[in-house]
Write a protein that holds these residues in place. Structure first.
Motif, mmCIF file in Angstrom:
data_model
loop_
_atom_site.group_PDB
_atom_site.id
_atom_site.type_symbol
_atom_site.label_atom_id
_atom_site.label_comp_id
_atom_site.label_asym_id
_atom_site.label_seq_id
_atom_site.Cartn_x
_atom_site.Cartn_y
_atom_site.Cartn_z
ATOM 1 N N GLN A 28 0.826 -1.207 0.000
ATOM 2 C CA GLN A 28 0.000 0.000 0.000
ATOM 3 C C GLN A 28 0.861 1.258 0.000
ATOM 4 O OE1 GLN A 28 -2.538 0.329 3.390
ATOM 5 N NE2 GLN A 28 -3.285 2.359 2.851
ATOM 6 N N GLU A 29 1.888 1.263 0.812
ATOM 7 C CA GLU A 29 2.769 2.429 0.881
ATOM 8 C C GLU A 29 3.548 2.614 -0.415
ATOM 9 O OE1 GLU A 29 4.314 2.898 5.333
ATOM 10 O OE2 GLU A 29 4.482 0.831 4.596
ATOM 11 N N LEU A 30 4.034 1.519 -0.982
ATOM 12 C CA LEU A 30 4.780 1.619 -2.240
ATOM 13 C C LEU A 30 3.902 2.162 -3.362
ATOM 14 C CD1 LEU A 30 6.717 -1.767 -2.042
ATOM 15 C CD2 LEU A 30 7.706 0.521 -1.798
ATOM 16 N N LEU A 31 2.671 1.674 -3.430
ATOM 17 C CA LEU A 31 1.761 2.169 -4.460
ATOM 18 C C LEU A 31 1.406 3.631 -4.208
ATOM 19 C CD1 LEU A 31 0.083 1.677 -6.964
ATOM 20 C CD2 LEU A 31 -1.746 0.758 -5.520
ATOM 21 N N ALA A 32 1.257 4.019 -2.950
ATOM 22 C CA ALA A 32 0.939 5.410 -2.621
ATOM 23 C C ALA A 32 2.033 6.348 -3.116
ATOM 24 C CB ALA A 32 0.743 5.557 -1.111
ATOM 25 N N ILE A 33 3.292 5.929 -2.997
ATOM 26 C CA ILE A 33 4.399 6.753 -3.503
ATOM 27 C C ILE A 33 4.287 6.909 -5.009
ATOM 28 C CG2 ILE A 33 6.898 6.788 -3.861
ATOM 29 C CD1 ILE A 33 7.192 5.484 -1.117
ATOM 30 N N LEU A 34 3.932 5.828 -5.690
ATOM 31 C CA LEU A 34 3.801 5.883 -7.150
ATOM 32 C C LEU A 34 2.631 6.770 -7.564
ATOM 33 C CD1 LEU A 34 4.886 4.695 -9.853
ATOM 34 C CD2 LEU A 34 3.127 2.948 -9.633
ATOM 35 N N LEU A 35 1.512 6.672 -6.845
ATOM 36 C CA LEU A 35 0.324 7.458 -7.188
ATOM 37 C C LEU A 35 0.526 8.943 -6.905
ATOM 38 C CD1 LEU A 35 -2.463 5.104 -5.758
ATOM 39 C CD2 LEU A 35 -1.898 5.474 -8.163
ATOM 40 N N ARG A 36 1.300 9.267 -5.909
ATOM 41 C CA ARG A 36 1.661 10.640 -5.513
ATOM 42 C C ARG A 36 0.520 11.399 -4.844
ATOM 43 N NH1 ARG A 36 3.500 10.533 -10.651
ATOM 44 N NH2 ARG A 36 2.052 12.160 -11.313
ATOM 45 N N THR A 37 -0.659 11.385 -5.438
ATOM 46 C CA THR A 37 -1.782 12.151 -4.891
ATOM 47 C C THR A 37 -3.020 11.265 -4.803
ATOM 48 O OG1 THR A 37 -2.458 12.911 -7.091
ATOM 49 C CG2 THR A 37 -0.932 14.323 -5.855
ATOM 50 N N GLY A 38 -3.932 11.653 -3.924
ATOM 51 C CA GLY A 38 -5.185 10.942 -3.796
ATOM 52 C C GLY A 38 -6.248 11.545 -4.701
ATOM 53 N N SER A 39 -7.479 11.393 -4.305
ATOM 54 C CA SER A 39 -8.604 11.966 -5.055
ATOM 55 C C SER A 39 -9.287 13.014 -4.170
ATOM 56 C CB SER A 39 -9.592 10.867 -5.430
ATOM 57 O OG SER A 39 -10.159 10.294 -4.259
ATOM 58 N N LYS A 40 -10.372 13.565 -4.658
ATOM 59 C CA LYS A 40 -11.096 14.569 -3.882
ATOM 60 C C LYS A 40 -11.670 13.987 -2.595
ATOM 61 C CE LYS A 40 -12.406 17.409 -7.875
ATOM 62 N NZ LYS A 40 -13.527 17.965 -8.675
ATOM 63 N N LYS A 41 -11.982 12.699 -2.602
ATOM 64 C CA LYS A 41 -12.625 12.064 -1.453
ATOM 65 C C LYS A 41 -11.654 11.279 -0.577
ATOM 66 C CE LYS A 41 -17.064 11.527 -3.836
ATOM 67 N NZ LYS A 41 -18.115 10.552 -4.268
ATOM 68 N N GLU A 42 -10.457 10.959 -1.093
ATOM 69 C CA GLU A 42 -9.536 10.083 -0.372
ATOM 70 C C GLU A 42 -8.122 10.638 -0.414
ATOM 71 O OE1 GLU A 42 -11.106 5.620 -1.372
ATOM 72 O OE2 GLU A 42 -10.423 6.842 -3.069
ATOM 73 N N ASN A 43 -7.376 10.395 0.664
ATOM 74 C CA ASN A 43 -5.957 10.704 0.585
ATOM 75 C C ASN A 43 -5.261 9.581 -0.180
ATOM 76 O OD1 ASN A 43 -5.126 8.565 2.382
ATOM 77 N ND2 ASN A 43 -5.730 9.835 4.120
ATOM 78 N N VAL A 44 -4.002 9.763 -0.446
ATOM 79 C CA VAL A 44 -3.306 8.831 -1.328
ATOM 80 C C VAL A 44 -3.203 7.430 -0.721
ATOM 81 C CG1 VAL A 44 -0.969 9.409 -0.510
ATOM 82 C CG2 VAL A 44 -1.300 8.597 -2.859
ATOM 83 N N MET A 45 -3.077 7.328 0.598
ATOM 84 C CA MET A 45 -3.002 6.007 1.225
ATOM 85 C C MET A 45 -4.332 5.270 1.091
ATOM 86 S SD MET A 45 -0.036 5.122 2.511
ATOM 87 C CE MET A 45 -0.277 4.084 3.954
ATOM 88 N N GLU A 46 -5.424 5.987 1.252
ATOM 89 C CA GLU A 46 -6.740 5.359 1.111
ATOM 90 C C GLU A 46 -6.980 4.926 -0.324
ATOM 91 O OE1 GLU A 46 -9.080 7.773 4.659
ATOM 92 O OE2 GLU A 46 -8.938 8.635 2.654
ATOM 93 N N LEU A 47 -6.556 5.759 -1.276
ATOM 94 C CA LEU A 47 -6.712 5.392 -2.682
ATOM 95 C C LEU A 47 -5.874 4.154 -3.007
ATOM 96 C CD1 LEU A 47 -7.726 5.882 -5.546
ATOM 97 C CD2 LEU A 47 -5.848 7.524 -5.861
#
Length: 227
Positions: A28-47
């Motif tokens: 989850q953390e590795l993917l969060a780094i790749l995604l960089r940002t979340g969405s309007k409803k979720e932070n990047v870790m939740e996404l």
């Protein structure tokens, strides 16, 4: 499975990677780094957690197409392409590691490496190592596992993989579960049989290494290849 929230950690994923290394981060953390940002409803870790939860396992995630990734809310075309590119790059790196196992710089380097690798083997293992013209390892193949009986491992089986890999050189190695590296008469006969077949095929037979307890014997170092 992936329930870690960004606000549960005093450090963000990038900070944790810098502090502890990438191997300490979960998927989850590795993917969060790749995604960089979340969405309007979720932070990047939740996404990241939601993206991973779509798939039963990482193998399914690895096989996901750009189209399948874009179907996940919060993953647009740019993020889907970046994920797909990351997966493809990882696959190519892994493929390269499978094809090349390093370069043999000498019998001592290889011998001690094999001692570490084979020290826990309870049975004799006969391994063939296939090299290119620069002594880089193309493939390592376990030819036989079992009783000490080289008559079972025929030279043609060893040479089959040499020809298939277009190998320039071959090293064979086996362990003595007794821990004593002194070659038996059978070891010597088998070695010269392999060497003769290699010479007939224009393949260099470089060494036969026997491993024991914290030590090894090299036929080349001992001058036994010429006897």
């Amino acid at each position: 499975m992936y329930q870690v929230r960004e606000d549960n950690y005093p450090m963000k994923p990038r900070e944790r990677l810098l502090a502890f290394g990438s191997e300490k981060l979960n998927e989850q953390e590795l993917l969060a780094i790749l995604l960089r940002t979340g969405s309007k409803k979720e932070n990047v870790m939740e996404l990241a957690a939601r993206v991973l939860s779509v798939f039963d396992n990482l193998e399914e995630f690895r096989r996901a197409s750009v189209g399948e990734l874009k179907e996940i809310s919060g993953i647009g075309q740019v993020k889907a392409v970046e994920i797909r590119a990351m997966i493809e790059l990882g696959k190519r790196i892994h493929t390269t590691q499978r094809k090349r196992y390093g370069q043999v710089m000498g019998s001592q380097q290889l011998g001690m490496s094999l001692v570490d690798e084979m020290s826990s083997f309870d049975q004799e293992n006969l391994v063939a190592i296939y090299l290119d013209s620069q002594n880089r390892i193309i493939q390592r193949k376990t030819i036989f596992i079992g009783a000490v009986n080289h008559s079972i491992a025929h030279p043609r089986e060893i040479l089959h993989y040499a020809i298939r890999n277009l190998a320039v050189g071959i090293i064979i190695a086996h362990n003595h579960p007794s821990g004593i590296t002194r070659p038996s008469k059978q070891d010597k006969v088998f070695t010269h049989k392999i060497k003769e077949v290699c010479e007939n095929l224009g393949i260099q037979f470089l060494d036969h290494i026997i491993t024991g307890h914290n030590t090894y014997l090299s036929f080349r170092e001992e001058g036994l290849l010429d006897n």
